[in-house]
Write an enzyme that holds these catalytic residues in place. Structure first.
Site, short mmCIF file in Angstrom:
data_model
loop_
_atom_site.label_atom_id
_atom_site.label_comp_id
_atom_site.label_asym_id
_atom_site.label_seq_id
_atom_site.Cartn_x
_atom_site.Cartn_y
_atom_site.Cartn_z
N GLU A 103 53.80 28.19 -2.14
CA GLU A 103 52.39 28.47 -1.93
C GLU A 103 51.75 27.45 -0.99
O GLU A 103 52.08 26.27 -1.02
CB GLU A 103 51.63 28.43 -3.26
N CYS A 347 47.34 26.13 -8.99
CA CYS A 347 48.59 25.79 -8.33
C CYS A 347 49.77 26.43 -9.06
O CYS A 347 49.97 26.24 -10.25
CB CYS A 347 48.76 24.26 -8.31
#
Length: 360
Positions: A103, A347
């Protein structure tokens, strides 16, 4: 051959050219009987013109271009998912050459565009509130794979004549658990011939790997340094962050004081607020006592909900009370602005969601 070049060549038969610092590229050129000044030209093609093919480097000889093609790869990332928030935050899920996904997040601020990068596929630290650690650690990223994240976001910004103005290393993984590659990444993006992002516009965060904090301090880089603290005492921190059992809080604070003494820089403490766990007034008072006399700043983080975790968000009124308590005791503190709240912003969430869909 330098130690760093050995480090990179052990990773893969075709190392990423983005993993090489300018002085390393000069050394490689010398070994190829090429002029060292070509390194600056190569970097210009990579980081200013942002080409993705050696053939596009038209001011290099065909012979040199063939040598580059034979020994290096220009790392490319495939965009699997791109989510855009109402506040302009963009979250990318990128696929690496081996099929793993990572990511990267673009955050828009009044002062510019910030990119949050990932340093590992997964994470071994095991923080009990974090989606990044679900599934464990798969592998470290090469410096070039971290650089490629910034370049991929910059390519998206090129469409609107914008640029990446700051970088935070707070994505998936523990940066200090991949220390050498992280350090190479920092030097590449900070270099005038690299991405030329100023040191004061780069932030690296750690969960508290003490030996690496000392090592990072000795580098004396003027980069912003943050520590994920999340607790005012050993008991709560061990519950939230198992790493505290290996690297005790008192020893962590000693390492932080060494960093401050060595660099003259202040430290930012990241403090996620978890309802009923670490968010009461007495916790704020204890935190103020812990940080007394330390050159620091505290970022209070209203945590994002993670379905796989049991923690709940602290009520807004309690967050303000916690902030007020710290300020009254002389602590420099701010509440982090929430971004990407309407997308998978926590996250590791987007990656975890994608993995779940793949296994259905």
């Amino acid at each position: 051959m330098t130690e760093q070049k050995v480090r990179k060549e052990l990773k893969t038969d075709m190392p990423s050219i983005y993993s090489f610092e300018l002085h390393e590229m000069k050394e490689w050129l010398k070994e190829q009987d090429e002029k060292p000044f070509r390194a600056a030209q190569i970097f210009e093609w990579l980081y200013e013109k942002r080409v993705t093919s050696f053939d596009a480097m038209s001011n290099l000889s065909k012979e040199l271009r063939e040598k580059l093609k034979a020994q290096f790869a220009i790392t490319t990332l495939k965009t699997v998912i791109k989510q855009t928030s109402q506040d302009g935050t963009i979250k990318f899920l990128f696929e690496l050459h081996d099929g793993y996904t990572i990511e990267t997040v673009l955050m828009r601020h009044e002062y510019g565009n910030s990119v949050c990068v990932t340093t590992q596929v997964g994470c071994r630290i095991g923080c009990t509130f974090c989606a990044s650690t679900l599934g464990g650690l798969k592998r470290n990223l090469e410096a070039g794979e971290i650089v490629a994240q910034v370049l991929k976001v910059q390519q998206a910004l090129d469409e609107t004549d914008e640029r990446v103005s700051s970088v935070v290393i707070m994505g998936i993984g523990e940066p200090f658990d991949n220390f050498e590659e992280m350090l190479a990444f920092l030097k590449i993006i900070n270099h005038d011939n690299g991405l030329n992002i100023g040191a004061r516009h780069i932030t690296v965060s750690t969960s508290g790997i003490i030996p690496k904090i000392y090592q990072f301090a000795d580098e004396q880089m003027q980069i912003n340094f943050a520590v994920s603290l999340h607790a005012p005492n050993t008991e709560i921190r061990s519950r939230l962050m198992p790493i505290n059992k290996a690297y005790k809080l008192p020893k962590l604070m000693e390492a932080i004081e060494y960093y401050i003494q060595k660099t003259g820089r202040r430290v930012s403490f990241e403090y996620g607020l978890f309802g009923g766990v670490n968010d009461q007034v007495h916790h704020a008072e204890e935190l103020a006592d812990l940080l007394k006399g330390i050159k620091c700043h505290v970022n209070l983080i209203p945590v994002n909900y993670v379905p796989e975790r049991d923690y709940v968000r602290t009520p807004r009124e309690q967050i303000f009370l916690f902030e007020k308590t710290l300020k009254e005791r002389g602590v420099n503190v701010t509440i982090r602005r929430e971004q990407g709240h309407d997308i998978d912003a926590a996250c590791g969430q987007l990656r975890a969601k994608e993995r779940q869909e793949e296994t259905r």
